[in-house]
Design a protein around this motif. Structure first.
Motif, mmCIF file in Angstrom:
data_model
loop_
_atom_site.group_PDB
_atom_site.id
_atom_site.type_symbol
_atom_site.label_atom_id
_atom_site.label_comp_id
_atom_site.label_asym_id
_atom_site.label_seq_id
_atom_site.Cartn_x
_atom_site.Cartn_y
_atom_site.Cartn_z
ATOM 1 N N GLN A 501 0.821 -1.207 0.000
ATOM 2 C CA GLN A 501 0.000 0.000 0.000
ATOM 3 C C GLN A 501 0.856 1.258 0.000
ATOM 4 O O GLN A 501 0.489 2.271 -0.610
ATOM 5 N N PHE A 502 2.016 1.210 0.658
ATOM 6 C CA PHE A 502 2.908 2.364 0.731
ATOM 7 C C PHE A 502 3.376 2.774 -0.663
ATOM 8 O O PHE A 502 3.411 3.963 -0.997
ATOM 9 N N VAL A 503 3.739 1.788 -1.515
ATOM 10 C CA VAL A 503 4.288 2.123 -2.829
ATOM 11 C C VAL A 503 3.205 2.594 -3.799
ATOM 12 O O VAL A 503 3.525 3.038 -4.904
ATOM 13 N N GLN A 504 1.939 2.512 -3.401
ATOM 14 C CA GLN A 504 0.859 2.997 -4.258
ATOM 15 C C GLN A 504 0.406 4.405 -3.880
ATOM 16 O O GLN A 504 -0.469 4.971 -4.546
ATOM 17 N N ARG A 505 0.981 4.971 -2.821
ATOM 18 C CA ARG A 505 0.627 6.329 -2.434
ATOM 19 C C ARG A 505 1.147 7.322 -3.459
ATOM 20 O O ARG A 505 2.205 7.123 -4.067
ATOM 21 N N SER A 506 0.420 8.398 -3.627
ATOM 22 C CA SER A 506 0.790 9.387 -4.644
ATOM 23 C C SER A 506 2.166 9.977 -4.370
ATOM 24 O O SER A 506 2.923 10.268 -5.312
ATOM 25 N N ARG A 507 2.515 10.165 -3.114
ATOM 26 C CA ARG A 507 3.826 10.730 -2.781
ATOM 27 C C ARG A 507 4.940 9.812 -3.274
ATOM 28 O O ARG A 507 5.942 10.290 -3.835
ATOM 29 N N PHE A 508 4.777 8.513 -3.080
ATOM 30 C CA PHE A 508 5.805 7.573 -3.507
ATOM 31 C C PHE A 508 5.856 7.498 -5.032
ATOM 32 O O PHE A 508 6.941 7.502 -5.637
ATOM 33 N N VAL A 509 4.699 7.429 -5.668
ATOM 34 C CA VAL A 509 4.648 7.299 -7.123
ATOM 35 C C VAL A 509 5.267 8.523 -7.792
ATOM 36 O O VAL A 509 5.925 8.415 -8.833
ATOM 37 N N SER A 510 5.076 9.695 -7.191
ATOM 38 C CA SER A 510 5.660 10.905 -7.779
ATOM 39 C C SER A 510 7.187 10.874 -7.713
ATOM 40 O O SER A 510 7.867 11.428 -8.582
ATOM 41 N N GLN A 511 7.729 10.227 -6.681
ATOM 42 C CA GLN A 511 9.176 10.103 -6.537
ATOM 43 C C GLN A 511 9.731 8.935 -7.356
ATOM 44 O O GLN A 511 10.887 8.965 -7.789
ATOM 45 N N PHE A 512 8.906 7.911 -7.550
ATOM 46 C CA PHE A 512 9.332 6.699 -8.242
ATOM 47 C C PHE A 512 8.295 6.339 -9.313
ATOM 48 O O PHE A 512 7.535 5.387 -9.155
ATOM 49 N N PRO A 513 8.235 7.099 -10.413
ATOM 50 C CA PRO A 513 7.256 6.777 -11.457
ATOM 51 C C PRO A 513 7.507 5.390 -12.033
ATOM 52 O O PRO A 513 8.644 4.899 -12.044
ATOM 53 N N THR A 514 6.448 4.764 -12.479
ATOM 54 C CA THR A 514 6.566 3.393 -12.981
ATOM 55 C C THR A 514 7.377 3.320 -14.270
ATOM 56 O O THR A 514 7.761 2.223 -14.696
#
Length: 638
Positions: A501-514
């Motif tokens: 769930q942590f890696v799906q947060r918007s903050r994480f995704v913005s730092q680590f785009p897929t």
């Protein structure tokens, strides 16, 4: 007044109990706040500022009323959000695991449940509605199938309980109905047979029994088993029930309330003994909540009262499943909904409630605490560092470490320091809160702070903030009590779900785009963590993506994050920094650069000192300084 509660009240008779002077618990005078016509209340941090807020359901006007907290025991003026249905029951939790608190409501007259996703500012998205039964009531949330997503349980109005399993990201599956043999009155959830799976407990209204639906661990439940709740004094309900270890024997007990309070001790197998405590309350109880109001390690109860003879009756726990009446907190008033919360951040259990269906009321717990008393000192450490009430064996063990010194004050001092530090060093803390701290460092690196220790300069400091660590730790330590049956499996499941769930947060995704390649993804995690991976560990993390050109694989992203966050080199390198940080979070309940500290000078000082003594917290006198500080001890004085 709502038709349902009117019907209930017509069945009830007023019960007046003998007046008893309050003992060992003290609240401020009630302060009332306009909140429409509140029928039900709940609390939580809905705007992410680390302060507890109050939300009320106004069933006369179909409104949700939000009163944001100021963090000092007071509330801001209300904001009202009109709904299509009257919200009679509220449950606050983070259903989509985005780090923002959400709200679920049961709406009996609309025959549905509504889920409101929080925006993180105290407001909500448009609700998602789920049809449930004929008259849904008594809403509860728990993870029944242990997949990391919260599920919902609710009486359906057809002599049944309905379970809606979470299907991910806050959505729910269609309800599954489990039939009961009579009309249910009160619903609770807890692990009553000690197998690590959450069960459902239904207090039956038309027959004097408690029915337990043991969970199978996959979201389904066994056929109900029944225990008699018949007693010398019986009421017209029950209307409320809660579970707790009221006799401190390691098994969950159940409390039922209506005109009388009944305590039924658990056998540890899903059944209960006949009521061992049977006490006529001052007022008919429509709601009941447990808490340790005086910090002695024994659970108390607070009961709402539906008639205008007095509300919020406190019952002090003796630790043996019996209680002493400490009186009503609001005289000449009625209440049908209570929430136990911490309005001013001192970790004492405060009260919020509805009063006379006209106002919300807040009462701040100002019971004097004595951190020099062993029971109080140990209990407070469970609350501050493990975010839970103490288990019996652990509480006894740590208390005996100190009390075993007798009158030897030098021994008492060193044992208090060692016991205090043991909570940070414990497996439970290291694998929950400390893991959250390392996950934030791995994901986002360090923050930059300023210090005047040794001259003005800037320094790298942990990026996680107090309110962030609190919320995330509550997820990862859910139902974890080290050394209890199945604790390791529960912890492992919580860790896996948290990382996904942590890696799906918007903050994480913005730092680590897929769109990042696996090498870029892992290298950035490793860089944030301080280059802790060996070449083989780096290769293992990259291989999690199976040769894919991007990092869209969510399980692989979660596993890579966890692999770096749990790396031994990071664990060692971050240990002292986190130790000092948790002194502020645990003892002072704040960030290192807040309150009397305007920057990170104090944090810098203690980190330098702890490093100078190679992590020896006794010689560094760090723990001793925090537990003897005026700021820490001042938390426990009115």
């Amino acid at each position: 007044m709502n038709r349902f509660i009117t019907a209930v009240l017509l069945l009830c008779t007023v019960a007046i109990a003998e007046q008893v002077v309050a003992q060992d618990v003290k609240f401020t005078s009630p302060v009332t706040y306009p909140a429409g016509s509140p029928y039900v209340v709940a609390s939580g941090d809905f705007n992410g500022d680390g302060k507890q807020d109050l939300v009320a359901g106004d069933v006369q006007h179909n409104d949700l009323v939000m009163l944001l907290g100021n963090g000092d025991g007071t509330l801001k003026p209300p904001a009202t959000y009109h709904q299509s249905a009257a919200p009679h029951y509220l449950v606050a939790n983070d259903f989509n695991r985005d780090g923002k608190l959400d709200l679920a409501t049961a709406n009996p007259y609309a025959a549905n449940i509504s889920v409101f996703f929080g925006k993180g500012d105290g407001s909500f998205e448009t609700p998602v509605n789920y049809p449930v039964g004929r008259f849904p009531n008594q809403l509860r949330a728990a993870d029944f199938n242990r997949d990391g997503w919260l599920d919902l349980a609710v009486f359906g109005g057809n002599n049944d309980v309905n379970v809606l399993l979470g299907s991910g990201n806050g959505a729910f599956q269609n309800p599954v109905s489990y039939g009961l043999n009579a009309l249910p009155g009160a619903l609770a959830a807890g692990d009553v047979n000690g197998d690590g799976v959450t069960d459902l407990i239904a207090g039956m209204r038309s027959v004097q029994t408690v029915n337990v639906l043991l969970g199978n661990g996959d979201g389904t439940f066994k056929t109900p088993i029944s225990s008699s709740s018949n007693a010398t004094q019986n009421g017209t309900g029950p209307y409320a029930s809660v579970v707790g270890d009221f006799d401190r024997d390691g098994k969950l007990d159940v409390a039922l309330s209506d005109e009388v309070l009944k305590i039924m001790k658990g056998n540890g197998d899903g059944t209960f003994k006949a009521p061992s405590f049977n006490y006529r309350l001052r007022n008919t109880s429509a709601d009941l909540k447990p808490a340790d109001f005086n910090g002695d390690g024994k659970l108390e109860l607070v009961s709402a009262g539906v008639f205008n003879s007095g509300a919020l009756q406190i019952l002090l726990g003796n630790g043996d499943a019996t209680f002493q009446d400490a009186g009503d907190q609001v005289s000449g008033s009625s209440s049908i909904s209570i929430a136990v919360t911490d309005l001013n951040g001192d970790t004492r259990s405060d009260l919020v409630a509805n009063i006379n269906n006209q106002l919300a009321v807040a009462l701040v717990n100002v019971t004097p605490g004595n951190p020099d008393k062993t029971d109080y000192f140990v209990h407070q450490h469970y609350v501050d560092f493990l975010d839970r009430e103490p288990d019996v064996s652990g509480f006894g063990f740590w208390s005996n470490q100190i009390d075993g010194c007798g009158a030897n004050q030098a021994c008492v001092e060193i044992k208090r320091i060692n016991v205090s530090a043991a909570f940070y060093l414990s497996i439970e803390f290291q694998q929950t809160a400390y893991l959250v701290e390392r996950a934030y460092k791995t994901a986002y690196g360090d923050a930059l702070g300023s210090s005047t220790t040794g001259g003005p300069h800037e320094l790298a400091v942990p990026i996680v903030r107090f309110n962030e660590l609190q919320m995330d730790t509550q997820q990862i330590d859910q139902d974890v009590v080290v050394n209890q049956t199945g604790w390791a499996a529960v912890l492992e499941n919580n860790k896996q779900n948290f990382m996904v769930q942590f890696v799906q947060r918007s903050r994480f995704v913005s730092q680590f785009p897929t769109s990042m390649t696996p090498s870029q993804f892992v290298d950035k995690l490793n860089q944030n963590a301080g280059a802790v991976l060996s070449s083989s560990e780096r290769a293992t993390a990259i291989d999690l993506f199976g040769g894919a050109p991007d990092t869209s694989n969510i399980p692989a992203r979660a596993q890579a994050l966890r692999q770096v966050a749990e790396n031994h080199n990071l664990y060692v390198a971050e240990f002292n920094r986190a130790f000092v940080l948790m002194e502020y979070f645990g003892y002072l309940r704040r960030n290192p650069n807040e309150g009397q500290d305007t920057d990170f000078s104090g944090y810098d000082y203690w980190l330098n000192k702890l490093n100078t003594f190679n992590g020896n917290f006794v010689n560094a006198e760090m723990v001793k300084a925090f537990i003897s500080s005026g700021e820490y001890r001042g938390r426990f004085t009115p």
